[in-house]
Enzyme design. Sequence first.
Site, PDB file in Angstrom:
ATOM      1  N   GLY A 101       0.811  -1.206   0.000  1.00 23.13           N
ATOM      2  CA  GLY A 101       0.000   0.000   0.000  1.00 23.13           C
ATOM      3  C   GLY A 101       0.854   1.269   0.000  1.00 23.13           C
ATOM      4  O   GLY A 101       0.438   2.294  -0.542  1.00 23.13           O
ATOM      5  N   GLU A 104       1.773   1.809  -3.468  1.00 20.50           N
ATOM      6  CA  GLU A 104       0.565   2.165  -4.224  1.00 20.50           C
ATOM      7  C   GLU A 104       0.212   3.640  -4.017  1.00 20.50           C
ATOM      8  O   GLU A 104      -0.214   4.316  -4.951  1.00 20.50           O
ATOM      9  CB  GLU A 104      -0.609   1.259  -3.811  1.00 20.50           C
ATOM     10  N   GLU A 124       2.523  -8.205  -1.858  1.00 21.90           N
ATOM     11  CA  GLU A 124       1.246  -8.834  -1.468  1.00 21.90           C
ATOM     12  C   GLU A 124       1.179 -10.322  -1.804  1.00 21.90           C
ATOM     13  O   GLU A 124       0.598 -11.109  -1.070  1.00 21.90           O
ATOM     14  CB  GLU A 124       0.068  -8.113  -2.141  1.00 21.90           C
TER      15      GLU A 124
END
Length: 699
Positions: A101, A104, A124
């Site tokens: 994240g 991201e 992930e």
Amino acid sequence: MSVVELCREDEIAVVLVDNPPVNALKHEVRVGLLNAFSQARDDPEIAAIVLTCAGRTFIAGADITEFDKPPKSPHLSEVIALIETIQKPVVAAIHGTALGGGFEIALGCHFRVAAPGTRVGLPEIKLGLIPGAGGTQRLPRLIGIEKALPMILSGNPVGAKEALQYGAIDSILDGEFTPAAVEFARKVLREKRPLRRVRDIDEKLAPIREDPAKFEEIAAASSKRTRGLHAPAAAIEAVRWSLEVPFEEAERRVRSAFQELRQGEQSKAQRYVFFAEREAAKVPGVTAGVRPREIARAGVIGAGTMGGGIAMCFANAGIPVTLIETGEEPLGRGLDTIAKNYRNTVKRGGLAADEMERRLGRIAGSTEFERLADADIVVEAVFEEMELKKRVFGDLDRVTKPDAVLATNTSYLDVDAIGQSTKRPQAVLGMHFFSPANVMRLLEVVRGKETAPDVLATAIAVGRRIGKVPVVVGVCHGFVGNRMLRARGIEAERMLLEGALPQDIDGAIVEFGFPMGPFAMGDLAGLDVGWRMRKAQGLKSEIADRLCEAGRFGQKTGKGFYLYEAGSRTPRPDPEVEKLIAEASARHGIARRSIDRREILERLLYPMINEGARILEEGVAARPGDIDIIWIYGYGWPVWRGGPMFYADQVGLAAIRDRLAEIAARAKDARLEPAPLLERLASERRGFASLTEPARARA
Ligand SMILES: NC(=O)c1ccc[n+]([C@@H]2O[C@H](COP(=O)([O-])OP(=O)(O)OC[C@H]3O[C@@H](n4cnc5c(N)ncnc54)[C@H](O)[C@@H]3O)[C@@H](O)[C@H]2O)c1
């Protein structure tokens, strides 16, 4: 102090995340980011925004504990969507690691700058998931599918230089980092650079859209060794959507794929393994105050299969190592094998030639024991014979420094007895590597009765330094891994006598997810090893002994439980072996019957689990998770099944207990009767997990 702060430097806003230790994206951080970015967006005096983090790293990922709970708004995608649509330049200032994240979010910013040494990635997949907040859509748009898909499927991060080359970041900044990033934002304003929204970039996708075969080619090349796993297939699908459907639609689909994976058995198991590995690092009796000893030089005794690989481990980690042998001939052979291994890695592109030279330069061979005088740690890897090991440790006691750590790589022998052959048993412990030692990640650290805590701490620290996953175990025959393996082996042979063939048994366990079955593994390791050991102990194996007597030692002789064509490692069923097995059944008066896969699996796995229960009860392993880590890193237990003890909890301990009782009665083997701990947990309707997390497991 709040976890997200908004500060001002003239017309530049600095959004600072401060959620130690790794700035994980827990709910408060997402809320804080949403507020800070909204405020900066709406403040007319602010012209550009820099996102930065306090402490040693940028946002290193999600808060994994949240994966076990229902998602809580705002979702990370909402935060990123807000950032991306702001009409002012947003610069992600990345240092340390931007993972999952965290990366991201950086991909949702208009510019990305990094401190030297930064790493970025989407790990992930290692938790059985896919990037759920734009990673599968933005990364291919930014750097192309050829680079993005391998990053997503491997989960491995890339360094700043590589990221710059790929176009994943815009600049590497030297000097004091946040001021440099603020200066970068000012430059963007001065130069009136257009805002680059990654979701709108298409130039890298267009060529692959024209050439769908290319996509399949990249996907196939980057998804080897993913048999049985759901997440890699989902990740490939998700990246394919970046070519086929609009961004919003793709993201909707990704979110639902992510939720499905998150709730699935595989990701649950992989998340469990993630925590079990961290937990294994906490060793009872080794508190934070216990300091590992300094290790500058190492010694290894025996340049055979294991010693050579162990020496490479030290050399690879920059630790000079002296390798001791009995004579010039075995020493030369050992050193040649090491050099050949390195050359093969260089040939395959896994190592630069000059790095190979540096590593080789750290390995000094010798036939003089006295050369170990300056070693801070010595690992013994001579033949598996107690008298020999005792003699070697007696010699070590004489030549090594008083504070040197003395380790044995024995597979089965009593580490305490070895320690007693020195005047310093507190300095002695087991460091049990797995073959090939330079490749396999597991290290069983065997704690003797008298092993000093700082000696244990040193072995663990060195283990980590050389890239291993150390798990502390106690002294018993075969420690944790081999002891459980033996339970599986006995039952495997019993099934051969009852009617199964090696390929049936190996087939069942491979279908379960192991890379190979017990018989193919025996052929690989060499059947003569076990044969010699059995003879020394007066033990017998009905079928393996016959194979060895017939000169069938496994791959090295071209035949063992299977047949191997010249130069091939592919096992082929051999009618001669089938005949030999049928004869053995006849000798025992056993009428052969067909055994189905379900029975094969139960009879291979449940006795192991039973032995695991005894190991826990005896305190040879501190936690069920430790056993699981051993089986995943040392024996190829499929990570998505979480290890034997985790698997047992999924099956249910009562079912396993009942089945074991049946198997034990039929085989008239007391060893197969349910262990007391298994009995107790099953009757209390508990799982092994309840031993380490009572509250959660019983809820
Ligand atoms: N092979 C495996 O898969 C494996 C895995 C884990 C642990 N182990 C353990 O590691 C140890 C070594 O096994 P291996 O497979 O490498 O054996 P190996 O036969 O390949 O090598 C042993 C080496 O030790 C040397 N040696 C014997 N006595 C010596 C002495 N006094 N001084 C110096 N060198 C001496 C021999 O010359 C030989 O090269 C054993 O204790 C074994 O149980 C083996």
